[in-house]
Write an enzyme that holds these catalytic residues in place. Sequence first.
Site, PDB file in Angstrom:
ATOM      1  N   MET A  92      10.381 -38.942  -8.513  1.00 55.12           N
ATOM      2  CA  MET A  92      11.501 -38.059  -8.237  1.00 55.12           C
ATOM      3  C   MET A  92      12.873 -38.692  -8.500  1.00 55.12           C
ATOM      4  O   MET A  92      13.824 -38.437  -7.773  1.00 55.12           O
ATOM      5  CB  MET A  92      11.420 -37.562  -6.777  1.00 55.12           C
ATOM      6  CG  MET A  92      10.155 -36.780  -6.468  1.00 55.12           C
ATOM      7  SD  MET A  92       9.901 -35.377  -7.579  1.00 55.12           S
ATOM      8  CE  MET A  92      11.109 -34.249  -6.898  1.00 55.12           C
ATOM      9  N   ARG A  93      12.955 -39.535  -9.519  1.00 57.23           N
ATOM     10  CA  ARG A  93      14.263 -40.058  -9.918  1.00 57.23           C
ATOM     11  C   ARG A  93      14.431 -39.828 -11.416  1.00 57.23           C
ATOM     12  O   ARG A  93      13.463 -39.954 -12.166  1.00 57.23           O
ATOM     13  CB  ARG A  93      14.364 -41.568  -9.665  1.00 57.23           C
ATOM     14  CG  ARG A  93      14.500 -41.975  -8.224  1.00 57.23           C
ATOM     15  CD  ARG A  93      14.613 -43.486  -8.130  1.00 57.23           C
ATOM     16  NE  ARG A  93      15.846 -43.998  -8.690  1.00 57.23           N
ATOM     17  CZ  ARG A  93      16.907 -44.380  -7.967  1.00 57.23           C
ATOM     18  NH1 ARG A  93      16.867 -44.329  -6.647  1.00 57.23           N
ATOM     19  NH2 ARG A  93      18.008 -44.824  -8.549  1.00 57.23           N
ATOM     20  N   HIS A 111       5.098 -31.678 -15.583  1.00 59.52           N
ATOM     21  CA  HIS A 111       6.003 -30.794 -14.843  1.00 59.52           C
ATOM     22  C   HIS A 111       5.235 -29.517 -14.490  1.00 59.52           C
ATOM     23  O   HIS A 111       4.536 -28.964 -15.349  1.00 59.52           O
ATOM     24  CB  HIS A 111       7.228 -30.467 -15.709  1.00 59.52           C
ATOM     25  CG  HIS A 111       8.208 -29.619 -14.986  1.00 59.52           C
ATOM     26  ND1 HIS A 111       9.053 -30.125 -14.019  1.00 59.52           N
ATOM     27  CD2 HIS A 111       8.436 -28.285 -15.031  1.00 59.52           C
ATOM     28  CE1 HIS A 111       9.772 -29.140 -13.517  1.00 59.52           C
ATOM     29  NE2 HIS A 111       9.424 -28.007 -14.117  1.00 59.52           N
TER      30      HIS A 111
HETATM   31  C1  GRF Z   1       3.248 -32.388  -9.208  1.00 58.52           C
HETATM   32  O1  GRF Z   1       3.317 -30.982  -9.030  1.00 58.52           O
HETATM   33  C2  GRF Z   1       3.920 -32.791 -10.489  1.00 58.52           C
HETATM   34  O2  GRF Z   1       3.779 -31.861 -11.520  1.00 58.52           O
HETATM   35  C3  GRF Z   1       5.353 -32.885 -10.088  1.00 58.52           C
HETATM   36  O3  GRF Z   1       5.341 -33.452  -8.798  1.00 58.52           O
HETATM   37  C4  GRF Z   1       4.089 -33.115  -8.171  1.00 58.52           C
HETATM   38  C5  GRF Z   1       3.475 -34.408  -7.734  1.00 58.52           C
HETATM   39  O4  GRF Z   1       2.319 -34.217  -6.950  1.00 58.52           O
HETATM   40  N1  GRF Z   1       6.127 -33.626 -11.045  1.00 58.52           N
HETATM   41  P1  GRF Z   1       1.373 -35.463  -6.615  1.00 58.52           P
HETATM   42  O5  GRF Z   1       2.223 -36.497  -5.883  1.00 58.52           O
HETATM   43  O6  GRF Z   1       0.841 -35.993  -7.901  1.00 58.52           O
HETATM   44  O7  GRF Z   1       0.299 -34.902  -5.726  1.00 58.52           O
END
Ligand code: GRF
Length: 199
Positions: A92-93, A111
């Site tokens: 998330m960065r 995504h």
């Molecule tokens: C997933 O939906 C991915 O597509 C998005 O963040 C979520 C991560 O889920 N980028 P996880 O931590 O892999 O369960």
Amino acid sequence: MSSKLRIAILASGTGSNAEAIMRYFEHSKEIEVVCLGSNRKMAGALEKAIKFSIPSFYQASKKNESRENFDLRLIKKLEMYNPNWIVLAGYMRMLTPGFLQHFKYQIINIHPSLLPLFPGANAYEQAYSAKVLQSGCTVHLVDEGMDTGKIIAQKSFSLLPNDSLSDFKQRGLKIENEFYPQVINEYLLNQKSSVRGAI
Ligand code: GRF
């Protein structure tokens, strides 16, 4: 020395995709996961790396630290494992241009929408609120933009009439977990053979 392609995972959350990737490549003769890094101390992904005996690390952001400096420190840690590819799994960065250049843009992300629809955070929520009947996920290369890199593969699924947001997300995530490792495998092996072919 092993000639396997080496992938490093970056993850911030629960880690269902990270886990699916580590499981998929556990016995691969061609690709190995060499480490998992997280910017969140409590990320479930870190626990999952332990389960698969994959070296893992947590990197905290320092007070008032620039994104550039954070990424420079991250590069140093990742380089200890000498990865060929960086795989984002719920990281998330936004990565800085310096990071992207250092790894020669060999960075893949998943995504949870059919890009270019619903880029950015909370894509499942966005798609659900918009009531689009066909949703899906996209595996793509990472560039400087927000979910704008070249699309590698997409998989769609339907919004069902009685879906709650949670049903919809759960179904989507399950599809991501199956799809992402397969796409990584196919894409990386294709890249490897086309580089060899060019020599
Ligand atoms: C997933 O939906 C991915 O597509 C998005 O963040 C979520 C991560 O889920 N980028 P996880 O931590 O892999 O369960």
